[in-house]
Write a protein that holds these residues in place. Structure first.
Motif, PDB file in Angstrom:
ATOM      1  N   ASN A  66      51.155  22.795 -27.250  1.00  0.00           N
ATOM      2  CA  ASN A  66      51.870  21.578 -26.841  1.00  0.00           C
ATOM      3  C   ASN A  66      53.206  21.935 -26.184  1.00  0.00           C
ATOM      4  OD1 ASN A  66      51.238  18.849 -26.696  1.00  0.00           O
ATOM      5  ND2 ASN A  66      52.673  18.306 -28.326  1.00  0.00           N
ATOM      6  N   ALA A  67      53.176  22.964 -25.350  1.00  0.00           N
ATOM      7  CA  ALA A  67      54.390  23.462 -24.706  1.00  0.00           C
ATOM      8  C   ALA A  67      54.067  23.863 -23.276  1.00  0.00           C
ATOM      9  CB  ALA A  67      54.957  24.652 -25.477  1.00  0.00           C
ATOM     10  N   PHE A  68      55.111  23.920 -22.452  1.00  0.00           N
ATOM     11  CA  PHE A  68      54.933  24.393 -21.083  1.00  0.00           C
ATOM     12  C   PHE A  68      56.224  25.056 -20.601  1.00  0.00           C
ATOM     13  CE2 PHE A  68      56.528  20.095 -20.749  1.00  0.00           C
ATOM     14  CZ  PHE A  68      57.412  20.110 -19.685  1.00  0.00           C
ATOM     15  N   LEU A  69      56.059  25.928 -19.607  1.00  0.00           N
ATOM     16  CA  LEU A  69      57.167  26.694 -19.040  1.00  0.00           C
ATOM     17  C   LEU A  69      57.576  26.096 -17.704  1.00  0.00           C
ATOM     18  CD1 LEU A  69      58.884  29.419 -19.220  1.00  0.00           C
ATOM     19  CD2 LEU A  69      57.110  30.382 -17.742  1.00  0.00           C
ATOM     20  N   LYS A 129      59.751  28.585 -37.192  1.00  0.00           N
ATOM     21  CA  LYS A 129      59.217  29.923 -36.924  1.00  0.00           C
ATOM     22  C   LYS A 129      58.232  29.912 -35.765  1.00  0.00           C
ATOM     23  CE  LYS A 129      56.936  33.848 -39.149  1.00  0.00           C
ATOM     24  NZ  LYS A 129      56.369  34.395 -40.417  1.00  0.00           N
ATOM     25  N   SER A 130      57.256  29.006 -35.829  1.00  0.00           N
ATOM     26  CA  SER A 130      56.269  28.922 -34.740  1.00  0.00           C
ATOM     27  C   SER A 130      56.911  28.420 -33.451  1.00  0.00           C
ATOM     28  CB  SER A 130      55.121  28.000 -35.145  1.00  0.00           C
ATOM     29  OG  SER A 130      55.601  26.693 -35.436  1.00  0.00           O
ATOM     30  N   ILE A 131      57.893  27.527 -33.585  1.00  0.00           N
ATOM     31  CA  ILE A 131      58.581  26.997 -32.401  1.00  0.00           C
ATOM     32  C   ILE A 131      59.370  28.097 -31.707  1.00  0.00           C
ATOM     33  CG2 ILE A 131      60.374  25.390 -31.636  1.00  0.00           C
ATOM     34  CD1 ILE A 131      59.487  23.524 -33.905  1.00  0.00           C
ATOM     35  N   MET A 132      60.104  28.892 -32.486  1.00  0.00           N
ATOM     36  CA  MET A 132      60.888  29.981 -31.900  1.00  0.00           C
ATOM     37  C   MET A 132      59.981  31.046 -31.299  1.00  0.00           C
ATOM     38  SD  MET A 132      64.040  29.182 -32.098  1.00  0.00           S
ATOM     39  CE  MET A 132      64.760  30.749 -31.627  1.00  0.00           C
ATOM     40  N   SER A 133      58.789  31.221 -31.889  1.00  0.00           N
ATOM     41  CA  SER A 133      57.840  32.184 -31.329  1.00  0.00           C
ATOM     42  C   SER A 133      57.442  31.790 -29.910  1.00  0.00           C
ATOM     43  CB  SER A 133      56.606  32.268 -32.223  1.00  0.00           C
ATOM     44  OG  SER A 133      55.640  33.130 -31.655  1.00  0.00           O
ATOM     45  N   ILE A 134      57.210  30.497 -29.698  1.00  0.00           N
ATOM     46  CA  ILE A 134      56.870  30.010 -28.346  1.00  0.00           C
ATOM     47  C   ILE A 134      58.071  30.133 -27.419  1.00  0.00           C
ATOM     48  CG2 ILE A 134      56.173  27.985 -27.018  1.00  0.00           C
ATOM     49  CD1 ILE A 134      54.633  27.039 -29.495  1.00  0.00           C
ATOM     50  N   PHE A 135      59.256  29.762 -27.914  1.00  0.00           N
ATOM     51  CA  PHE A 135      60.466  29.875 -27.090  1.00  0.00           C
ATOM     52  C   PHE A 135      60.714  31.329 -26.669  1.00  0.00           C
ATOM     53  CE2 PHE A 135      62.548  25.787 -28.863  1.00  0.00           C
ATOM     54  CZ  PHE A 135      62.054  25.059 -27.790  1.00  0.00           C
ATOM     55  N   ILE A 136      60.518  32.267 -27.591  1.00  0.00           N
ATOM     56  CA  ILE A 136      60.745  33.679 -27.268  1.00  0.00           C
ATOM     57  C   ILE A 136      59.729  34.164 -26.235  1.00  0.00           C
ATOM     58  CG2 ILE A 136      60.633  36.023 -28.210  1.00  0.00           C
ATOM     59  CD1 ILE A 136      61.850  34.918 -30.796  1.00  0.00           C
ATOM     60  N   THR A 137      58.486  33.708 -26.343  1.00  0.00           N
ATOM     61  CA  THR A 137      57.479  34.055 -25.337  1.00  0.00           C
ATOM     62  C   THR A 137      57.881  33.526 -23.967  1.00  0.00           C
ATOM     63  OG1 THR A 137      55.732  34.003 -27.002  1.00  0.00           O
ATOM     64  CG2 THR A 137      55.051  33.831 -24.706  1.00  0.00           C
ATOM     65  N   GLN A 138      58.376  32.293 -23.933  1.00  0.00           N
ATOM     66  CA  GLN A 138      58.845  31.726 -22.673  1.00  0.00           C
ATOM     67  C   GLN A 138      60.070  32.479 -22.154  1.00  0.00           C
ATOM     68  OE1 GLN A 138      59.475  27.675 -23.966  1.00  0.00           O
ATOM     69  NE2 GLN A 138      57.389  27.040 -23.410  1.00  0.00           N
ATOM     70  N   LEU A 139      60.974  32.853 -23.058  1.00  0.00           N
ATOM     71  CA  LEU A 139      62.168  33.598 -22.664  1.00  0.00           C
ATOM     72  C   LEU A 139      61.804  34.957 -22.092  1.00  0.00           C
ATOM     73  CD1 LEU A 139      65.262  33.839 -22.579  1.00  0.00           C
ATOM     74  CD2 LEU A 139      65.208  34.615 -24.956  1.00  0.00           C
ATOM     75  N   TRP A 193      63.830  28.067 -15.056  1.00  0.00           N
ATOM     76  CA  TRP A 193      64.640  27.013 -15.672  1.00  0.00           C
ATOM     77  C   TRP A 193      64.616  27.110 -17.188  1.00  0.00           C
ATOM     78  CZ3 TRP A 193      64.347  22.804 -18.905  1.00  0.00           C
ATOM     79  CH2 TRP A 193      65.415  21.883 -18.837  1.00  0.00           C
ATOM     80  N   GLY A 194      63.401  27.114 -17.789  1.00  0.00           N
ATOM     81  CA  GLY A 194      63.330  27.158 -19.242  1.00  0.00           C
ATOM     82  C   GLY A 194      61.949  26.765 -19.739  1.00  0.00           C
ATOM     83  N   GLY A 195      61.912  26.183 -20.933  1.00  0.00           N
ATOM     84  CA  GLY A 195      60.644  25.804 -21.538  1.00  0.00           C
ATOM     85  C   GLY A 195      60.787  24.549 -22.379  1.00  0.00           C
ATOM     86  N   VAL A 196      59.651  23.888 -22.621  1.00  0.00           N
ATOM     87  CA  VAL A 196      59.642  22.630 -23.373  1.00  0.00           C
ATOM     88  C   VAL A 196      58.530  22.688 -24.416  1.00  0.00           C
ATOM     89  CG1 VAL A 196      59.332  20.123 -23.253  1.00  0.00           C
ATOM     90  CG2 VAL A 196      60.523  21.323 -21.399  1.00  0.00           C
ATOM     91  N   ILE A 197      58.844  22.239 -25.637  1.00  0.00           N
ATOM     92  CA  ILE A 197      57.848  22.064 -26.700  1.00  0.00           C
ATOM     93  C   ILE A 197      57.931  20.611 -27.178  1.00  0.00           C
ATOM     94  CG2 ILE A 197      57.093  22.766 -29.001  1.00  0.00           C
ATOM     95  CD1 ILE A 197      58.384  25.461 -28.543  1.00  0.00           C
ATOM     96  N   ILE A 198      56.779  19.970 -27.318  1.00  0.00           N
ATOM     97  CA  ILE A 198      56.719  18.592 -27.809  1.00  0.00           C
ATOM     98  C   ILE A 198      56.196  18.604 -29.241  1.00  0.00           C
ATOM     99  CG2 ILE A 198      55.704  16.302 -27.473  1.00  0.00           C
ATOM    100  CD1 ILE A 198      55.453  16.972 -24.506  1.00  0.00           C
ATOM    101  N   LYS A 199      56.948  17.995 -30.150  1.00  0.00           N
ATOM    102  CA  LYS A 199      56.549  17.918 -31.553  1.00  0.00           C
ATOM    103  C   LYS A 199      56.461  16.460 -31.986  1.00  0.00           C
ATOM    104  CE  LYS A 199      55.938  22.087 -33.170  1.00  0.00           C
ATOM    105  NZ  LYS A 199      54.663  22.488 -33.799  1.00  0.00           N
ATOM    106  N   ASN A 200      55.506  16.191 -32.843  1.00  0.00           N
ATOM    107  CA  ASN A 200      55.303  14.842 -33.378  1.00  0.00           C
ATOM    108  C   ASN A 200      55.462  14.880 -34.894  1.00  0.00           C
ATOM    109  OD1 ASN A 200      54.222  13.435 -30.807  1.00  0.00           O
ATOM    110  ND2 ASN A 200      52.911  15.244 -30.988  1.00  0.00           N
TER     111      ASN A 200
END
Length: 550
Positions: A343-346, A373-383, A350-357
């Motif tokens: 549920n994320a895209f790069l 933890k899982s959110i930062m894992s996606i952010f680090i992959t995008q970074l 510019w950066g990255g976006v994760i949508i949480k419900n």
């Protein structure tokens, strides 16, 4: 009396012309633009590849297990591998390039023999810590040993400290040479192709690759901003333990990558972060979704305050978005209509976006350290993608034969391995050198084409220092000193861009000769006409008097 009047008149006219004769040089000197002399010839040499030869030497130390029952002679393994790698590299990467721009890549190989018992003791349970390691970029150790099982596939165990173990089922010199050659070429071919493309790109009109579109342009520092965007705080209040998450999951990566670029991290929470469009609604399953066509319009730049107020360096934005109740739950669909698990895209460069419900039953939600933890894992992959970090072994795996199995030792908690870090370092060195040369070339052309541009002494000093750092960076590359090469390449690009964007050079940029004529002509033309007429009359009178005397 009349003769005295003529003499006085002539003196008055002469005094005007004397003032003009002395005043013009003085006016010219006092109004000229100061231009310190730049090394145009040296800049031209660098831009034409005449001043340097770009080399990225790589040393592979190969340890070959000594097997008592084997009669294989490894005396020529080193030279055979060098020739094989060099020839394949030239064919794979440089077959269509101009010889003028072919840069050498060195692959010197050394062969040493280890006792079999040492191998068994050092490789228990995949533990590579007892094996030798190297601490320098560009130096790698490969351990080759015969396989202990009947599996026909080649097994590669990748360590964290610039080392890898290759288990070969068929213990034959030709098989060993081909396996090692394939592995090395597959490992470094994408990197070398990227460096070559970056070198050639300013000189060609080739299409820009997706990877180069995604990666940020090099900067000595980036501002990383984590934003928690809440669609509607009247229904749900959100908070997050972002400081603890950054310290636990991101800080080691920040420390590791600081050798190349410093990362400054901050965070914020914004409320009433509404979207500029209505997402699609799937009524039968009661959820909202975004298609790939809507993702480029996701960021509400007009209302979301994402600009950094603390840094002038490029900003990398990472958004954790919580939709409002009337748009929940919100998911992202891929091009085939399937919901994306992350549920994320790069967003490139510019950066990255994760949508949480999150659960709305309590009216408030705090994203805990464990939840992040899982959110930062996606952010680090995008970074990693934005900074240009490449998983070199995964890329090599796709290029290798299917009979080669690659396994990895558990990596350290830095989000970047030594192999990836080395590759990124070499790419950034190449990028910095080429960008510095391009910037200095642009500066040279600008100063040449605009004669009214101011060039002060400190700009001249910065240009000379940039060229000096370019020479030092290339010299350190040649000597396999990548850390020093990176340092001098960073200095070169900083000095080159500082000179190019110096504010003192813009002061006379929009004051061309046409403006001077427009200012001075209304002043000097009315004065010059009577002076010229008076001079003409005096010359005519002088000639008439001379004839009368005769």
């Amino acid at each position: 009396m009349e003769e005295n009047n003529d003499k006085i008149r002539r003196l008055i006219i002469a005094s005007f012309y004397i003032v003009i004769l002395f005043g013009l040089p003085l006016w010219w000197k006092t109004t000229e633009v100061y231009r310190a002399q730049l090394p145009f010839a040296e800049i031209e040499e660098w831009s034409n590849w005449e001043a340097f030869d770009l080399e990225f030497p790589t040393l592979f130390i190969i340890y070959v297990a000594s097997v008592e029952s084997s009669t294989i002679n490894f005396a020529n393994l080193s030279s055979n591998l060098e020739n094989s790698i060099a020839s394949r590299y030239n064919v794979d990467n440089f077959k269509a390039s101009n010889e003028k721009y072919q840069k050498s890549m060195q692959f010197p190989v050394k062969v040493r023999s280890l006792d079999w018992n040492n191998w068994r003791n050092g490789l228990q349970y995949g533990n590579l810590e007892k094996l030798n390691v190297v601490s320098e970029n560009g130096q790698y150790i490969l351990y080759i040993l015969p396989s202990t099982n009947s599996n026909p596939n080649t097994k590669v165990l990748v360590g964290n400290q610039r080392q890898a173990v290759i288990e070969i089922n068929q213990w034959d010199i030709k098989v060993i040479e081909k396996t090692v050659s394939d592995l090395i070429v597959s490992l470094f071919m994408p990197e070398q192709a990227a460096i070559k493309k970056f070198i050639m790109e300013p000189l060609s009109n080739s299409k820009v690759e997706l990877d180069s579109m995604r990666t940020m342009k090099y900067s000595p520092q980036y501002q990383v901003t984590f934003s928690l965007m809440n669609g509607d705080p009247s229904d749900l209040l959100v908070n997050w333990d972002i400081e603890e998450a950054v310290n636990k999951y991101l800080q080691l990566f920040v420390n590791k990558i600081s050798v190349i670029s410093n990362l400054t991290v901050d965070s914020q929470i914004q409320h009433y972060a509404r979207l500029t469009f209505e997402p699609f609604h799937k009524a039968d399953e009661n959820y909202f979704y975004l298609t790939p066509e809507l993702l480029p319009h996701f960021i509400n730049a007009a209302e979301w305050n994402l600009a950094s107020a603390v840094s002038s360096y490029p900003t990398l934005n990472f958004i954790l978005y919580v939709p409002s109740k009337d748009q929940s739950p919100l998911y992202i669909q891929d091009s085939k209509g399937n919901i994306m698990e992350s549920n994320a895209f790069l967003i490139p460069r510019w950066g990255g976006v994760i949508i949480k419900n999150p659960d709305r039953s309590t009216g408030a939600h705090n994203f805990s350290l464990e939840e992040l933890k899982s959110i930062m894992s996606i952010f680090i992959t995008q970074l990693r993608g934005l900074l240009g970090v490449h998983d070199v072994w995964t890329e090599a795996k796709h290029a290798l034969d299917v009979t080669t199995n690659i396994e990895f030792v558990t990596p350290p908690n830095t989000a970047v391995t030594m192999w990836e870090f080395d590759s990124l370092t070499r790419r950034r060195i190449a990028e910095n050198i080429i960008t510095s040369i391009t910037t200095l070339k642009s500066l040279s052309q600008l100063v040449t084409e605009i004669p009214n541009m101011v060039v002060l002494d400190h700009i001249q000093t910065e240009v000379f220092l940039a060229l000096d750092n370019l020479a030092k960076s290339c010299a350190n590359l040649h000597n396999n000193q990548y850390n020093l090469a990176l340092y001098h390449s960073k200095k070169a690009i900083e000095l080159a861009e500082s000179a190019f964007f110096d504010p003192t050079m813009v002061s006379m940029l929009y004051f061309p000769d046409e403006h001077k004529y427009a200012i001075y002509m209304p002043l000097f033309v009315p004065i010059s006409v009577p002076l010229l007429v008076a001079l003409h009359r005096e010359i005519k009178s002088f000639k008439e008097n001379k004839k009368a005397i005769k």
